[in-house]
Write an enzyme that holds these catalytic residues in place. Structure first.
Site, PDB file in Angstrom:
ATOM      1  N   CYS A  77      -5.856  -8.676  -4.147  1.00  0.00           N
ATOM      2  CA  CYS A  77      -6.844  -8.758  -3.043  1.00  0.00           C
ATOM      3  C   CYS A  77      -7.148  -7.496  -1.803  1.00  0.00           C
ATOM      4  O   CYS A  77      -8.269  -7.292  -1.513  1.00  0.00           O
ATOM      5  CB  CYS A  77      -6.601 -10.086  -2.264  1.00  0.00           C
ATOM      6  N   HIS A 101       3.557   6.847  -3.613  1.00  0.00           N
ATOM      7  CA  HIS A 101       2.604   5.807  -3.439  1.00  0.00           C
ATOM      8  C   HIS A 101       3.166   4.428  -4.083  1.00  0.00           C
ATOM      9  O   HIS A 101       3.060   3.250  -3.361  1.00  0.00           O
ATOM     10  CB  HIS A 101       1.266   6.133  -3.660  1.00  0.00           C
TER      11      HIS A 101
END
Length: 422
Positions: free
Chosen positions: A48, A97
């Site tokens: 999301c 990351h």
């Protein structure tokens, strides 16, 4: 193999754009082979709060272009429209990351638990599609290890703020005391379940679950002593609920402004609070313009979360150290890929020369006993090993210092490695 990441997240793009590049499991499965190309690797992480495409291939530029083409096709936007919201990272930066993502350090809610499972599920999907080769296999294994280490070696995930708890807190702020309030949950997934549990713990009285899969809805409702029905019951329940939690995986709006407007006629002025934590969104944004309706989406929860995590900065710093060490380990492995083939070819050359010289001297070795022949074999093997030891060590050291490519090329040139194949 170059490692490339192209993606966007809640830090770069609003939910209106993120929902355009959100992959359903079906769409992701279809896209992986296109993203991998003829001789590359691919994985897609879509939640999301983010959509990220991880690619490994011979050419970084070609990998990035495939990712951009896929995201543009998915969103219906042009590359020029999409690029300002995207980030592109490569090699160790891309790995670092992903490790931060798996550790919950790049989440809307730092330390949240769900993201590690989502990273694992993305890796599993790539493996099932046959697009996770050696580079992505190593990358995701390190990412999962980093996430587990952060959760076991730091306290960042202890009593963490979460999207679900933030949604419940926001509902309490807007609606007031939740004691005796009725909650309508759209979708029977994990996020809806967690949000419902948080609302119940704050005093909400009853739960009604509506889902496209009635059996799952029934199981979730029974857990909280509530009731359930299919998605067609939504409009009726809008007239009764005080708080609506929307978290389905539908590709379009589950609740329209027209439905809410009709339901408002039966509510006699009672306010209706919506928390839409789905991406793509479940609730038509026009609902927020209706009198007595308060609609908050996933982006609106960021303010609530920021307040709840202010006290965990020290644990976050410890987590960053763990992530950094895992990134360094992955980088060392990636750099070693430049010299491993050269080392293997050098050792193979040494062994070929040793075997050839023994074959040439075969007629002079005929008189040796088995033990003497074994001693000759051992002696020649040790000579080759000692001669190649220093070059092997220097190549590995050069790889760690990011000079491996130059050293490997020099070794290939000096020893004529690979010339037979050429």
């Amino acid at each position: 193999m170059a490692l490339v990441l192209v993606g966007t997240s809640h830090r770069n793009a609003p939910v209106e754009l993120r929902e355009l590049v959100s992959f359903t499991p079906e769409r992701r499965g279809e896209a992986l082979s296109r993203l991998a190309g003829r001789d590359g690797e691919a994985a897609v992480l879509s939640t999301c709060n983010r959509t990220e495409v991880y690619l490994a291939g011979p050419e970084a530029g070609a990998c990035a272009q495939r990712a951009l083409d896929e995201l543009a096709s998915l969103s219906g936007l042009s590359e020029a429209e999409l690029q300002p919201a995207l980030y592109r990272l490569g090699d160790v930066t891309a790995a670092h990351h992903l490790f931060r993502v798996a550790a919950g350090l790049d989440s809307l809610v730092p330390g949240e638990a769900q993201i590690l499972g989502q990273v694992r599920e993305s890796f599993d999907a790539a493996q099932a599609a046959g697009t996770a080769g050696p580079t992505l296999h190593r990358l995701f294994r390190h990412a999962l290890r980093a996430g587990k280490r952060v959760r076991t070696e730091t306290a960042i995930a202890e009593n963490p703020a979460s999207v679900s708890s933030a949604a419940a807190e926001l509902a309490e702020r807007v609606v007031g005391d939740l004691e005796g309030r009725r909650v309508l949950v759209l979708g029977a997934g994990k996020m809806g379940e967690l949000t419902a549990a948080n609302l119940i713990s704050r005093g909400a009285e009853s739960i009604f679950v509506a889902s496209r899969t009635p059996e799952r809805a029934r199981r979730l409702a029974e857990r909280f002593g509530g009731t359930a029905a299919g998605i067609e019951a939504v409009e009726r329940e809008l007239g009764l609920a005080d708080v609506v939690v929307a978290s389905t995986s539908a590709s379009g709006y589950v609740v329209t402004a027209e439905q809410v407007e009709r339901a408002l006629r039966t509510r006699r002025g009672r306010p209706l609070f919506f928390v839409d934590i789905a991406v793509p969104r479940d609730v038509d944004p026009a609902v927020n313009t209706l009198d007595g309706c308060y609609l908050y989406d996933i982006d609106d929860l960021e303010r609530v979360v920021a307040e709840s995590v202010a006290g965990r900065r020290e644990e976050a710093a410890r987590a960053e150290t763990i992530v950094g060490s895992e990134a360094e380990a992955f980088h060392a492995w990636q750099l070693s890929l430049d010299v491993v083939p050269a080392i293997a070819m050098l050792r193979e050359l040494g062994e070929r020369i040793r075997m050839a010289e023994l074959a040439r001297a075969e007629h002079r070795l005929d008189g040796l006993s088995p033990s003497e022949r074994k001693a000759v074999e051992s002696l020649t093997t040790q000579i080759v090993a000692k001669l190649l030891h220093a070059p092997t060590v220097r190549l590995k050291e050069a790889a760690v210092a990011a000079e491996g490519v130059g050293y490997a090329e020099a070794v290939r040139h000096l020893f004529g490695l690979g010339e037979d194949e050429r």
